[in-house]
Design an enzyme around this catalytic site. Structure first.
Site, short mmCIF file in Angstrom:
data_model
loop_
_atom_site.label_atom_id
_atom_site.label_comp_id
_atom_site.label_asym_id
_atom_site.label_seq_id
_atom_site.Cartn_x
_atom_site.Cartn_y
_atom_site.Cartn_z
CE LYS A 1 -44.84 0.79 55.35
NZ LYS A 1 -44.02 0.73 54.17
CB VAL B 1 -36.01 0.26 51.93
CG1 VAL B 1 -36.31 -0.73 53.01
CG2 VAL B 1 -37.15 0.40 50.94
N1 GLN Z 1 -41.95 0.23 49.11
C1 GLN Z 1 -41.26 -0.57 50.09
C2 GLN Z 1 -41.93 -1.91 50.19
O1 GLN Z 1 -43.11 -1.96 50.02
C3 GLN Z 1 -41.28 0.15 51.40
C4 GLN Z 1 -40.57 -0.59 52.48
C5 GLN Z 1 -39.73 0.27 53.37
O2 GLN Z 1 -39.38 1.40 53.10
N2 GLN Z 1 -39.35 -0.32 54.48
O3 GLN Z 1 -41.33 -2.92 50.44
#
Ligand code: GLN
Length: 307
Positions: free
Chosen positions: A66, A261
């Protein structure tokens, strides 16, 4: 400062906590990762690196991507990007739908899922092609990591797609509020691809140098974004980089940072270094539990927080 010794001390201190927390399981492929791994890397402006732990091991960067999509969106759209995105902490889980509904489809910030999907949409509009958007974001990451080998993990990508109900719902909700220009499935697909990229802490700590140095890569000397834009990104990382635990991270670590995550975190020490830490088990808000702890130990031992 003896950074190597500090990293080794941190690795010792966090050891008893490697059993705490839980790996993400809403993306089944991530649930298979061995939770008791740990890596931490620092990259200084002259390229010197310090490492401890499993720093060669590749992991899913997830929401760390992001930072890179926001960087490119801000670069191409500058202040007009804020028509489609806010910069306030959400105080809600990263994949929450509720706030997006009552705020008319405008995501609170670029670091929650809706915000990053929206930034991907802005990039697809800019590049006029979804697949090209994926490639250009990947090229940017390769450039700032100074590593051409970076690629995505197909198993994770497939798993994300199969369980992407909430992300698809977020994109549809934005589309219903006229805050998404392109086809929902096309945009979400590219978002999933960026999340499925694999990197290690060596590479990720290197990527943060342009943010530590007012938008200019101190090694290649290339200016990626303006000083003002770099300030904005660091500020949003500090206030929104850890979802509904952003205040907690700022309070304990005191650095701009962004988690994913997959258990990775990147952090910026302005005018000095990029940092990355990885420990797959997460706290309740979906941030690396031991990773946050390691960064707290780092700023406490070194005095290198921004405050
Ligand atoms: N790919 C994960 C999602 O879309 C990314 C979320 C994260 O890293 N917090 O839920």
């Amino acid at each position: 400062m003896n950074y190597q010794k500090i990293l080794e001390d941190i690795a010792e201190e966090i050891k008893p906590h490697l059993k705490d927390g839980h790996v993400a399981d809403y993306i089944p492929a991530l649930a298979k990762v061995d939770p008791e791994q740990f890596a931490m890397s620092l990259t200084l402006f002259d390229g010197t690196q310090y490492h401890v732990g499993d720093t060669e091991t590749l992991f899913s960067i997830q929401s760390i991507s992001k930072v890179f999509t926001f960087t490119l969106a801000l670069k191409f759209y500058n202040n007009s990007i804020y028509k489609r995105i806010g910069v306030e902490p959400s105080g809600n889980p990263f994949n929450s739908l509720v706030q997006l509904e009552y705020e008319n489809g405008k995501p609170r910030n670029p670091f929650i899922n809706a915000g990053a999907i929206n930034m991907t949409d802005a990039l697809v509009k800019h590049y006029k092609n979804a697949e090209l958007t994926y490639k250009e974001v990947l090229n940017f990451i390769k450039e700032i990591a100074d590593d051409n080998s970076i690629s995505l993990n197909d198993v994770i990508l497939k798993s994300e797609k199969e369980h992407g109900y909430r992300n698809i719902a977020l994109a549809n909700l934005m589309k219903s509020f006229n805050n998404l220009d392109n086809d929902v499935s096309e945009v979400v697909d590219i978002y999933f691809k960026h999340c499925s990229l694999e990197m290690n802490t060596k590479m990720l700590s290197r990527t943060m140098l342009y943010l530590a140095n007012h938008g200019e890569d101190p090694i290649s000397k290339k200016t990626h974004i303006s000083q003002r834009q770099a300030k904005r990104i660091n500020s949003v990382m500090l206030t929104c980089g850890h979802y509904d635990a952003s205040g907690d991270f700022a309070f304990n670590v005191g650095l701009p940072g962004k988690s994913g995550v997959g258990g990775g975190i990147v952090a910026v020490v302005p005018k000095l270094m990029g940092i990355s830490v990885w420990a797959p088990a997460l706290n309740e808000q979906g941030n690396s539990l031991v990773g946050t702890m390691a960064l707290e130990l780092f700023t406490t031992k070194t005095g290198l927080s921004i405050f």
